[in-house]
Design a protein around this motif. Sequence first.
Motif, PDB file in Angstrom:
ATOM      1  N   LYS A 124      34.911  29.457  21.460  1.00 10.82           N
ATOM      2  CA  LYS A 124      34.515  30.604  22.292  1.00 10.82           C
ATOM      3  C   LYS A 124      35.698  31.111  23.110  1.00 10.82           C
ATOM      4  N   VAL A 125      36.470  30.182  23.654  1.00 14.44           N
ATOM      5  CA  VAL A 125      37.656  30.563  24.424  1.00 14.44           C
ATOM      6  C   VAL A 125      38.683  31.236  23.512  1.00 14.44           C
ATOM      7  N   ARG A 126      38.905  30.680  22.318  1.00 13.48           N
ATOM      8  CA  ARG A 126      39.869  31.273  21.386  1.00 13.48           C
ATOM      9  C   ARG A 126      39.493  32.699  21.024  1.00 13.48           C
ATOM     10  N   GLU A 127      38.209  32.983  20.869  1.00 16.47           N
ATOM     11  CA  GLU A 127      37.773  34.335  20.523  1.00 16.47           C
ATOM     12  C   GLU A 127      38.133  35.330  21.629  1.00 16.47           C
ATOM     13  N   THR A 128      37.952  34.916  22.879  1.00 15.62           N
ATOM     14  CA  THR A 128      38.277  35.838  23.982  1.00 15.62           C
ATOM     15  C   THR A 128      39.767  36.146  24.020  1.00 15.62           C
ATOM     16  N   ARG A 129      40.579  35.207  23.564  1.00 16.11           N
ATOM     17  CA  ARG A 129      42.025  35.408  23.604  1.00 16.11           C
ATOM     18  C   ARG A 129      42.520  36.373  22.530  1.00 16.11           C
ATOM     19  N   LYS A 130      41.644  36.791  21.634  1.00 14.96           N
ATOM     20  CA  LYS A 130      42.016  37.764  20.610  1.00 14.96           C
ATOM     21  C   LYS A 130      41.864  39.209  21.104  1.00 14.96           C
ATOM     22  N   ILE A 131      41.238  39.378  22.258  1.00 12.93           N
ATOM     23  CA  ILE A 131      40.968  40.726  22.763  1.00 12.93           C
ATOM     24  C   ILE A 131      42.275  41.453  23.055  1.00 12.93           C
ATOM     25  N   ASP A 132      42.372  42.693  22.590  1.00 11.63           N
ATOM     26  CA  ASP A 132      43.590  43.503  22.752  1.00 11.63           C
ATOM     27  C   ASP A 132      43.204  44.861  23.335  1.00 11.63           C
ATOM     28  N   ARG A 133      42.767  44.844  24.568  1.00 13.86           N
ATOM     29  CA  ARG A 133      42.287  46.060  25.234  1.00 13.86           C
ATOM     30  C   ARG A 133      43.459  46.967  25.589  1.00 13.86           C
ATOM     31  N   ASP A 134      43.248  48.288  25.517  1.00 16.62           N
ATOM     32  CA  ASP A 134      44.348  49.222  25.718  1.00 16.62           C
ATOM     33  C   ASP A 134      44.628  49.546  27.183  1.00 16.62           C
ATOM     34  N   THR A 135      44.037  48.802  28.101  1.00 16.74           N
ATOM     35  CA  THR A 135      44.293  49.016  29.529  1.00 16.74           C
ATOM     36  C   THR A 135      45.596  48.326  29.952  1.00 16.74           C
ATOM     37  N   THR A 136      46.169  48.774  31.059  1.00 12.30           N
ATOM     38  CA  THR A 136      47.476  48.249  31.503  1.00 12.30           C
ATOM     39  C   THR A 136      47.420  47.795  32.960  1.00 12.30           C
ATOM     40  N   TRP A 137      46.396  47.027  33.292  1.00 14.55           N
ATOM     41  CA  TRP A 137      46.288  46.541  34.677  1.00 14.55           C
ATOM     42  C   TRP A 137      47.414  45.577  35.034  1.00 14.55           C
ATOM     43  N   PHE A 138      48.054  44.981  34.033  1.00 18.87           N
ATOM     44  CA  PHE A 138      49.166  44.074  34.299  1.00 18.87           C
ATOM     45  C   PHE A 138      50.324  44.775  35.004  1.00 18.87           C
ATOM     46  N   LEU A 139      50.373  46.102  34.912  1.00 17.69           N
ATOM     47  CA  LEU A 139      51.446  46.844  35.573  1.00 17.69           C
ATOM     48  C   LEU A 139      51.301  46.848  37.099  1.00 17.69           C
ATOM     49  N   GLU A 140      50.133  46.459  37.613  1.00 18.12           N
ATOM     50  CA  GLU A 140      49.934  46.387  39.066  1.00 18.12           C
ATOM     51  C   GLU A 140      50.784  45.306  39.714  1.00 18.12           C
ATOM     52  N   GLY A 141      51.208  44.327  38.950  1.00 19.65           N
ATOM     53  CA  GLY A 141      51.820  43.139  39.513  1.00 19.65           C
ATOM     54  C   GLY A 141      50.749  42.130  39.890  1.00 19.65           C
ATOM     55  N   PHE A 142      51.156  40.903  40.192  1.00 19.23           N
ATOM     56  CA  PHE A 142      50.228  39.803  40.405  1.00 19.23           C
ATOM     57  C   PHE A 142      50.366  39.205  41.800  1.00 19.23           C
ATOM     58  N   ILE A 143      49.234  38.704  42.313  1.00 20.82           N
ATOM     59  CA  ILE A 143      49.204  37.938  43.547  1.00 20.82           C
ATOM     60  C   ILE A 143      48.654  36.544  43.245  1.00 20.82           C
ATOM     61  N   TRP A 144      48.855  35.613  44.163  1.00 14.94           N
ATOM     62  CA  TRP A 144      48.261  34.291  44.002  1.00 14.94           C
ATOM     63  C   TRP A 144      46.744  34.389  44.117  1.00 14.94           C
ATOM     64  N   PRO A 145      46.003  33.758  43.213  1.00 16.14           N
ATOM     65  CA  PRO A 145      44.538  33.804  43.301  1.00 16.14           C
ATOM     66  C   PRO A 145      43.984  32.884  44.381  1.00 16.14           C
TER      67      PRO A 145
END
Length: 274
Positions: A124-145
């Motif tokens: 189930k986890v492996r299937e989610t890792r195949k997702i290739d969504r065209d959004t670019t939220w990674f461009l926001e930069g990251f903070i510590w969770p």
Amino acid sequence: MKWMGVFLGLMLALGTARADDRTQLDGNFTQGGLVIGKTLPGTTIQFDGRQVRVSKNGDFIIGFHRDDPTAMALEIRYPDGSAETRPLSIVIRDYQIQRIDGLPPKKVTPPESLLKRIRAEAAKVRETRKIDRDTTWFLEGFIWPAKGRISGVYGSQRVLNGQPKQPHYGIDIAAPKGTPVLAPASGIVTLAEPDLYYSGGTILLDHGHGLASGFLHLDKVEVAVGQFVKKGERLGTVGSTGRSTGAHLDWRVNWFDKRIDASLLVPPMDAATN
């Protein structure tokens, strides 16, 4: 006609420079690193056997696994048909050995009766890792969770109850049970499970282009699959569920099946402001 040869050579050199400038790369060229690229819209890029998604604005990402080789390359083809091979030099890292004792024996070597469950959860986890969504939220930069003492680092070889196991691919943040866990960047929840065998309460958050954060050993899961969560919003709380010896957050980042070092995406813990 000697000047003509010099002129043509200069033009060729300038053309090559322009071609190189059409694709720019910024990030960590090291095992576990993530690189953000910018190129011409409509460009196609191949990396390590995968066609890389390029956004309508020309944004893309690539990542390096813990054990990727020192020499890799991008195969780039531009909209006008011209192409280049961009060599990449990847820094090789040394990894720690981390020994963890006191785990329940069945969490180190599970009984045969639990293997079906474990395999189903892993699939189930492996299937989610195949997702290739065209959004670019990674461009926001990251903070510590979450904030706390770093109790485990990326890439370390795990020895559990004296038995060598797979490397650790996350960064462990020791914090009291109930500490809020926040979205390090915006994304859509692709997995929200309260009790996976190894990782306990688990959330996967898709940031776009195959990049996803995982949050493991949670006490409470407070989001649902399909939910959009903004950077800094609450996902759940720190716990000690699954294979864990104490309250902590195991934060992981994947680019598809490549394991990324989450600590390379954020400033040092002491310098962080979130």
